[in-house]
Design a protein around this motif. Structure first.
Motif, short mmCIF file in Angstrom:
data_model
loop_
_atom_site.label_atom_id
_atom_site.label_comp_id
_atom_site.label_asym_id
_atom_site.label_seq_id
_atom_site.Cartn_x
_atom_site.Cartn_y
_atom_site.Cartn_z
N GLY A 67 -1.60 -17.80 -11.52
CA GLY A 67 -1.56 -16.56 -10.62
C GLY A 67 -0.54 -15.68 -11.63
O GLY A 67 0.52 -16.34 -11.69
N ASP A 79 1.16 -11.40 -13.33
CA ASP A 79 1.11 -9.85 -12.98
C ASP A 79 0.05 -9.36 -14.42
O ASP A 79 0.55 -10.11 -15.75
CB ASP A 79 2.48 -9.16 -13.97
N THR A 109 0.83 -16.17 -6.62
CA THR A 109 0.47 -15.04 -7.15
C THR A 109 0.16 -14.01 -8.27
O THR A 109 0.68 -14.34 -9.17
CB THR A 109 1.40 -14.06 -5.87
N THR A 110 -0.87 -12.72 -7.68
CA THR A 110 -1.70 -12.35 -8.80
C THR A 110 -1.21 -10.61 -8.55
O THR A 110 -1.25 -10.79 -7.07
CB THR A 110 -2.98 -12.52 -9.21
N TYR A 111 0.06 -9.60 -9.14
CA TYR A 111 -0.61 -8.40 -8.99
C TYR A 111 -1.63 -7.85 -10.21
O TYR A 111 -0.93 -7.95 -11.44
CB TYR A 111 0.75 -8.02 -9.43
N GLU A 156 -1.71 -4.52 -11.97
CA GLU A 156 -0.21 -2.96 -11.74
C GLU A 156 -1.77 -2.05 -12.53
O GLU A 156 -2.78 -2.51 -13.75
CB GLU A 156 -0.02 -3.25 -12.67
N LYS A 194 -3.18 -7.38 -0.54
CA LYS A 194 -2.96 -6.32 -0.15
C LYS A 194 -2.81 -5.30 -1.32
O LYS A 194 -2.57 -5.49 -2.52
CB LYS A 194 -1.31 -6.49 0.14
N ILE A 224 -1.19 -0.72 -7.22
CA ILE A 224 -0.74 -2.25 -7.69
C ILE A 224 -1.81 -3.11 -6.02
O ILE A 224 -1.63 -2.84 -5.71
CB ILE A 224 1.41 -2.63 -7.29
N LYS A 258 -1.93 -7.06 -4.77
CA LYS A 258 -1.09 -8.44 -4.69
C LYS A 258 -1.76 -9.22 -4.18
O LYS A 258 -3.08 -9.12 -3.34
CB LYS A 258 0.08 -8.20 -4.06
N GLU A 308 -2.56 -13.25 -3.08
CA GLU A 308 -2.07 -14.57 -3.15
C GLU A 308 -3.25 -15.22 -3.54
O GLU A 308 -3.94 -15.44 -2.31
CB GLU A 308 -1.37 -14.94 -2.75
#
Ligand code: UD1
Length: 423
Positions: free
Chosen positions: A156, A158, A182-184, A186, A209, A215, A217, A219
């Motif tokens: 994961g 950003d 976790t990856t975001y 953006e 989510k 953005i 998210k 998981e």
């Protein structure tokens, strides 16, 4: 090569049922290979692009059953190959959407680069930036892109997208669902097709989510299971029929439409003098009450802005509205190929080589021999042909068949005189 012959047809009237979205079903089908279990996708439109995606999935090891009309069962207990066939991928740019799911499921993927296209360069740098951020090594050789996850799989991260690319958001989302951590994403794309994909992945057990916002998210989870999903209605097909009512000054009831998804089209049509009413039955687009449609200005933008895919059909309509309209294309760099074709039919549209077109409206169009320069431009030519004097002969209609289900049948049912001939 087959052609369409379109006659001046008078106001189109009646009702039309919108199909599942092309741009949603392709990433959904690709995502189905993330699970070992069976996925069921409903409201799958019968399109050439869908047929290509089926072939790609089969070549990778998926078993695909058509249970009944517009329902696909995709089962991929084992991925037999992590290399998508060159010939198939080169037929359809959206084939590249297989990269994310393949990389996530098997740890490596090799796919031919889709390369150029008639509506601009359409690079894939943002997709690759995402894969690299997740820890994959990416090698480009002879137009093949090969991505490999590290020993421990994808990780994961950003990822900031310089532009909210639809395809890159989808590919990164599908790669990240099985990553560790976790990856975001953006500046993610917010199109309804992204939300549809996230909903499907969540049904499969993913933890996503924020789809539909800037953005997203994600998981990562250990594995995904099979799921069943109905494809979101095609907002671009809906927009095309809204414009069919507008340009012919007819009245069409559009069923299976999400009004929020076509808001910018509704707003612009209202500015021009078209009445748009939402009822329990569907959306009424009423253009037979006002003979004097007026010009407006349009600027294409990522969702929720005005869709680039409706730019050319809307431009066809603006040639018939009184006054001067300006159309600015900001999403793709070369999406005015239809201007020359519309001008061939007697439109007065000027571009200065930039991304701006000026349309002097209120013209009577004349039938001519024109080309469907891309999928949506093809639809624009048909719309123009419906109001042009005489016959409009449209070549290269395979573009239209890539993305509109039962195109001729639906138009004929509304009163259009349109014929397919083998050229
Ligand atoms: C998708 C749609 C297409 C629609 C487009 C924009 C599918 C199958 N197709 O295409 O119908 O017209 O969204 O709404 O869903 N870009 C980069 N680098 C990248 C990726 C894209 O610079 O890595 C640029 C493109 O060149 C283009 C812009 O971003 O100028 C938008 O492209 P993108 O949103 O990625 O469109 P697609 O996913 O190809």
């Amino acid at each position: 090569m087959a052609k369409f012959l379109v006659q001046k047809s008078g106001p189109l009237n009646g009702e039309v049922i919108i199909s599942g979205a092309k741009n949603a079903v392709l990433p959904l089908m690709a995502a189905a290979i993330l699970a070992e279990e069976e996925c069921v996708i409903r409201d799958v439109p019968d399109l050439r692009d869908v047929a290509v995606m089926k072939e790609i999935l089969r070549s990778l090891g998926s078993e695909i059953d058509e249970m009944e009309e517009s329902v696909l069962k995709i089962n991929t207990p084992v991925v037999k190959s992590n290399e998508a066939d060159y010939e198939l991928v080169s037929r359809m740019r959206a084939s590249f959407l297989i990269m994310g799911p393949l990389l996530a499921r098997t740890g490596s993927a090799k796919v031919y680069s889709p390369g150029g296209c008639s509506i601009g360069k359409r690079p894939i740098d943002l997709h690759l930036k995402g894969f690299r951020a997740l820890g994959a090594s990416v090698v480009i050789e002879d137009n093949f892109i090969e991505a490999k996850a590290g020993e421990g799989g994808l990780i994961g991260a950003d990822v900031y997208l310089d532009f909210p690319s639809v395809g890159a958001t989808e590919n990164i989302m599908t790669a990240a669902v099985l990553a560790k951590g976790t990856t975001y994403i953006e500046n993610a794309a917010k199109e309804p097709e992204i939300v549809d994909l996230a909903n499907f992945l969540n049904k499969m057990g993913a933890r996503i989510k924020g789809a539909g916002t800037d953005i997203i998210k994600i998981e990562g989870v250990e594995q995904l299971r099979g799921a069943s999903h109905t494809v979101v209605p095609d907002r671009i097909e809906a927009g095309t029929y809204m414009l069919a009512a507008a340009i012919t000054r007819g009245q069409i009831l559009i069923k299976n439409i999400v009004p929020d998804h076509v808001k910018p089209i509704t707003a612009k049509l209202r500015e021009c003098g078209v009445r748009v009413e939402m009822t329990d039955e569907g959306m009424y687009v009423i253009a037979n009450e006002n003979p004097h449609m007026v010009a407006t200005d349009i600027k294409t933008l990522p969702y929720p802005g005005f869709p680039t895919d409706i730019q050319s059909p809307f431009m066809a309509f603006l040639t018939t509205a009184e006054g001067e309209s300006t159309v600015i294309e900001t999403v793709f760099e070369n999406r005015f190929m239809h201007v020359a074709e519309l001008n061939r039919m007697g439109a007065n549209i000027k571009t200065d080589g930039s991304n701006k077109a000026i349309i002097k409206g209120g013209r009577t169009l004349e039938g001519a021999q024109v080309i469907a320069t891309d999928l949506r431009a093809g639809a624009a030519m048909v719309l123009a042909g419906l109001v042009a004097e005489g016959t409009t002969e449209i070549a290269e209609i395979y573009h239209i068949e890539r993305g509109y289900e039962k195109f001729i049948e639906k138009f004929k049912a509304l009163g259009a005189t349109i014929l397919k001939i083998d050229g």
